[in-house]
Design an enzyme around this catalytic site. Structure first.
Site, short mmCIF file in Angstrom:
data_model
loop_
_atom_site.label_atom_id
_atom_site.label_comp_id
_atom_site.label_asym_id
_atom_site.label_seq_id
_atom_site.Cartn_x
_atom_site.Cartn_y
_atom_site.Cartn_z
N LYS A 1 -9.27 -7.63 -13.72
CA LYS A 1 -9.57 -6.45 -14.56
C LYS A 1 -10.18 -6.85 -15.89
CE LYS A 1 -7.25 -2.88 -12.26
NZ LYS A 1 -6.51 -1.66 -12.20
N LYS B 1 -10.39 -5.83 -1.46
CA LYS B 1 -9.51 -4.69 -1.15
C LYS B 1 -10.19 -3.36 -1.50
CE LYS B 1 -6.83 -3.48 -5.21
NZ LYS B 1 -5.67 -2.77 -5.67
N LYS C 1 -10.05 2.12 -5.82
CA LYS C 1 -10.64 3.38 -6.27
C LYS C 1 -11.60 3.18 -7.43
CE LYS C 1 -6.28 4.12 -8.60
NZ LYS C 1 -4.97 4.50 -8.16
#
Ligand code: ATP
Ligand code: LTN
Length: 340
Positions: free
Chosen positions: A123, A205, A208
Site C-alpha cells: 500500500k 489477489k 477492490k
C-alpha cells in the site's frame, strides 16, 4: 442483585471477531474469503463483527462517498446474512475503545515488526504520496479490535494472516510483561475461496482498489456486468478445464465455482471434460449471479430503511462498548494508569 454465573471453559461459546473495511465496493473476494464465513459461524459461536471505518482512513477518502460507503457496507453485511439477533454488529468508530486500545498497543509493537508487513509495503507503493503513520500502524489497530473482545477465532482471507500473527505476538508480549490479559486468537481461514484472484491478472489477489474494473466482481454488480466480467476473464491457451501449473486463471475460476456451489475441483473437472473455456466461463458467471442475486435484492430493500439501520448499529455499538471497556480497563490498570 443478579447472581453472576461464569460458564465453565467447556461450556463457554467461543468468541469470533472480524471486520471489513468500507473502502468502496465489497468484492466477491471479500464475500468468499470472509463474509460468507461470518454468516455461517453465527449459530455455533458468539460472533462480534464490525465495519472497520477507522482502518479505511489510512488511505484518503472523499467525505461524502465515505459516509455512504460505511452505511452501504453495514446494510450489505446484513443483506449477506449477518443477523443482529444472533451477533453483535457495529461500526468501529462508534466504539471509542478501539482507538484507545490501539494507542496502548502501539507502544507494545515494534517498528521492525510493522515494517515487515507485506500489506504496508504494497500500500505504501500504491499510495506513495501518502505513506502516513496510520497506514504503518494499521496492524496494531487491528490487534486492538481483536484483543478487546478476547476473541478465540478470527475469520479472514489468507492475505490477513500476517496481521493476525502480529496480533498474537503483541498479545503474548503484553501477557508476558503483565500477566494474563488477552486471549491469544487463532485465524479461521477457509479452504476454498481464501484467496480469490484478479480476473485480469490471476497472479494477484482480487482487490477492490484495482483500477481495472474488470479485475474484480462486486457483490452488488448487476447480473449482466458479472457475466461480462467472467467472459473477459484471463485464461490460458490449453483449453482444458482442470487445475494445473501455469493455469492460474482457470485455477481461480475453478476455485470460485467450487466456493459458490460446494462442488469439488475434481467434480468440476469431470463436468467440463471436453468442453471449451467459453462454456465454462458462462457457467461460473451464472453460478455467481445466482449466489449473489438474493443478496442484491435484500440490500436494495435495506438501504431504504434508514431508521432500522440506525437502530441496529446503535444497539451493536452499545453492547460492543460495554464488552470492550472491560478489557481496556484491565489492560490500562495493569500498565499502571491512575483510574479517573
Ligand atoms: P483493498 O483492495 O482496499 O486492499 P480488500 O479487498 O483487500 O481491500 P479488506 O477490507 O482489506 O479488502 O478485506 C476484507 C476481508 O476480505 C479480509 O478478511 C480479507 O482477508 C478478505 N479478502 C480480501 N480480498 C480477498 C481475496 N481476493 N480473496 C479472499 N479473501 C479476500
Ligand atoms: N484489516 C482487515 C480488516 C480488519 C479486521 C479487523 C479483520 C480490521 N480489523 C479485525 C479481522 C479482525 C482487512 O481485512 N483488511
Amino acid at each position: 442483585m443478579a447472581e453472576q454465573i461464569t460458564a465453565p471453559e467447556a461450556e463457554r461459546k467461543k468468541t469470533i471477531f472480524s471486520a471489513i473495511q468500507p473502502s468502496g465496493t465489497i468484492t466477491l473476494g471479500n464475500y468468499l474469503g470472509a463474509l460468507s464465513n461470518w454468516v455461517r459461524l453465527q449459530d455455533e459461536y458468539r460472533c462480534i463483527y464490525a465495519v472497520a471505518d477507522l482502518h479505511a482512513i489510512t488511505v484518503r477518502q472523499d467525505p461524502k462517498a465515505f459516509k455512504q460507503n460505511i452505511l452501504n457496507a453495514y446494510a450489505l453485511f446484513l443483506a449477506c446474512g449477518v443477523d443482529t439477533d444472533k451477533s453483535i454488529f457495529f461500526i468501529q468508530s462508534h466504539v471509542p475503545t478501539h482507538a484507545q486500545m490501539a494507542w496502548v498497543l502501539n507502544c507494545y509493537t515494534q517498528f521492525g515488526e510493522l515494517s515487515r508487513m507485506t500489506q504496508f509495503k504494497d500500500k505504501s507503493q500504491k499510495h506513495a504520496d501518502n505513506v502516513n503513520a496510520g497506514l504503518f500502524a494499521y496492524p496494531s489497530l487491528m490487534a486492538a479490535d481483536i484483543l478487546l473482545y478476547q476473541a478465540d477465532l478470527v475469520p479472514i482471507g489468507a492475505d490477513q494472516k500476517q496481521h493476525l500473527e502480529l496480533a498474537r505476538n503483541i498479545a503474548e508480549r503484553f501477557n508476558g510483561v503483565y500477566g494474563n490479559t488477552f486471549r491469544i486468537p487463532d485465524g479461521y481461514i477457509p479452504t476454498v475461496g481464501a484467496r480469490v484472484m484478479s480476473l485480469q491478472d490471476p497472479t494477484r489477489k482480487m482487490s477492490k482498489s484495482d483500477e481495472n474494473v474488470n479485475a474484480w466482481v462486486a457483490v452488488l454488480d448487476k447480473p449482466e456486468v458479472i457475466m461480462k466480467k467472467f467472459k473477459r476473464a484471463v485464461t490460458d491457451s490449453e483449453a482444458r478445464v482442470c487445475v494445473g501449473e501455469g493455469k492460474e486463471g482457470i485455477n481461480n475460476l475453478i476455485g470460485i465455482l467450487s466456493a459458490v456451489t460446494g462442488k469439488t475441483a475434481e467434480e468440476i473437472t469431470l463436468e467440463f471434460e471436453g468442453r471449451g473455456y467459453g462454456d465454462f466461463k458462462t457457467a461460473v458467471g451464472e453460478a455467481v449471479v445466482e449466489r449473489l442475486r438474493p443478496i442484491r435484492e435484500r440490500f436494495d430493500e435495506l438501504i431504504g430503511e434508514r431508521a432500522y439501520l440506525e437502530e441496529q448499529y446503535r444497539k451493536g455499538a452499545e453492547t460492543a462498548q460495554m464488552i470492550s471497556q472491560r478489557t481496556l480497563d484491565k489492560a490500562m490498570k495493569k500498565i499502571g494508569f491512575l483510574p479517573r
